[in-house]
Scaffold this active site. Structure first.
Site, PDB file in Angstrom:
ATOM      1  N   ILE A  86       0.978  -1.211  -0.092  1.00  0.00           N
ATOM      2  CA  ILE A  86      -0.009   0.019   0.009  1.00  0.00           C
ATOM      3  C   ILE A  86       1.027   1.349  -0.009  1.00  0.00           C
ATOM      4  O   ILE A  86       2.097   1.147   0.292  1.00  0.00           O
ATOM      5  CB  ILE A  86      -0.830   0.038   1.337  1.00  0.00           C
ATOM      6  N   GLN A 142      12.114   8.350  -3.075  1.00  0.00           N
ATOM      7  CA  GLN A 142      11.283   9.123  -3.685  1.00  0.00           C
ATOM      8  C   GLN A 142      10.550  10.256  -2.745  1.00  0.00           C
ATOM      9  O   GLN A 142      10.043   9.676  -1.636  1.00  0.00           O
ATOM     10  CB  GLN A 142      10.067   8.286  -4.244  1.00  0.00           C
ATOM     11  N   GLY A 144       8.218  12.183  -0.866  1.00  0.00           N
ATOM     12  CA  GLY A 144       6.787  11.857  -0.358  1.00  0.00           C
ATOM     13  C   GLY A 144       6.700  10.670  -0.170  1.00  0.00           C
ATOM     14  O   GLY A 144       5.563  10.041   0.370  1.00  0.00           O
ATOM     15  N   TYR A 148       7.412   4.286   2.465  1.00  0.00           N
ATOM     16  CA  TYR A 148       7.137   3.130   1.376  1.00  0.00           C
ATOM     17  C   TYR A 148       8.715   2.812   0.796  1.00  0.00           C
ATOM     18  O   TYR A 148       9.150   1.635   0.454  1.00  0.00           O
ATOM     19  CB  TYR A 148       6.373   3.875   0.329  1.00  0.00           C
TER      20      TYR A 148
END
Ligand code: CAA
Length: 240
Positions: A86, A142, A144, A148
């Protein structure tokens, strides 16, 4: 006897492409999902792939879920594809602690949970293929996506360690690091950001789920027995 493949997050996005490609190759496939029962049942009816609902971030749920899969498919798991994942994107200075925790739990702890549950039977059988779906953003980071990127980078270290532990047991453990692929997950990226991202992809477009599934098929193959501990970048030529 047909080999059994289990794909987590296997009813949507990249996972659905992987499940179907494995089915087409002749494996007996089970697809895990968490929420969205109706959509999952529809997927199962359309594809003939049995679906099983559990939360991969929950260790006990993984134990029970895998048990059900093995019962239904009549054997232990030969090929495990850890695909469930997610996003909760936000700049770190605005990131809610819950956005950190849920992404680490779902994208990284899940890989531990599933491998921990399944690897004893692979060791007994002296055969296994574990394919962990990382991301270009785990490789390069990355904006933002501190949560993740951390989870997806964590998968790469995990993969290399488990590959070494498992090499003498006929089990290969590899990662695929997809670039940006056209799915629901990337559909929600703001258009101006999407344009910037595409400008950084030499092939000049987002990839397709089939392009990732094809890489998974290669690693899942019995003949790919000398390939272990690698990260297969499938990202349209991004280089870092
Ligand atoms: N490189 C460098 N700087 C960047 C940047 C980039 N790629 N993207 C944004 N920035 C900068 C902006 O210019 C801005 O700088 P200033 O504050 O100096 O103006 C700053 O970062 C904040 O950017 P936003 O204005 O976009 O901030 P926001 O709070 O409105 O939005 C965000 C933050 C939601 C994270 C948004 O930037 C975003 O959606 N980014 C894309 C994140 C991304 O790529 N997600 C991938 C999802 S798909 C996936 O994860 C699958 C996979 O594996 C590939």
């Amino acid at each position: 006897m047909k080999k059994i493949a289990l794909v987590t997050g296997g009813t949507r996005g990249i996972g659905s492409g992987i499940s179907k490609a494995l089915r087409d190759k002749g494996y007996l496939v089970a697809a895990n999902y968490h929420k969205g029962h109706e959509a999952a049942e529809k997927y199962s009816t359309e594809t003939g792939i049995p679906v099983f609902s559990w939360d991969v971030s929950d260790y006990e749920a993984c134990e029970k879920g895998v048990e059900k899969v093995c019962e239904k498919l009549g054997g232990t798991v030969d090929i495990l594809v850890n695909n469930a994942g997610i996003t909760r994107d936000s700049m770190l200075h605005k990131m809610d602690p819950s956005a950190w925790s849920i992404v680490i739990a779902t994208n990284l702890n899940s890989v531990f949970n599933m491998c921990r549950v399944i690897i004893p039977s692979m060791r007994d059988k002296k055969f296994g293929r574990i394919i962990n779906i990382s991301s270009v953003n785990g490789v390069k980071g990355q904006v933002g996506q501190a949560n993740y990127s951390a989870a997806k980078a964590g998968i790469l270290g995990f993969t290399k360690a488990l590959a070494q532990e498992s090499a003498s047991k006929g089990i290969t453990v590899n990662a695929v690091a997809p670039g940006y692929i056209s799915t629901d997950m990337t559909d929600v990226i703001r258009d101006d950001i999407k344009e910037k991202i595409i400008a950084g992809i030499p092939v000049g477009r987002f990839g397709t789920v089939d392009e990732i599934a094809n890489a998974v098929l290669f690693l899942a193959d019995e003949k790919s027995s000398f390939v272990t501990g690698i990260t297969l970048n499938v990202n349209g030529g991004q280089y870092f």
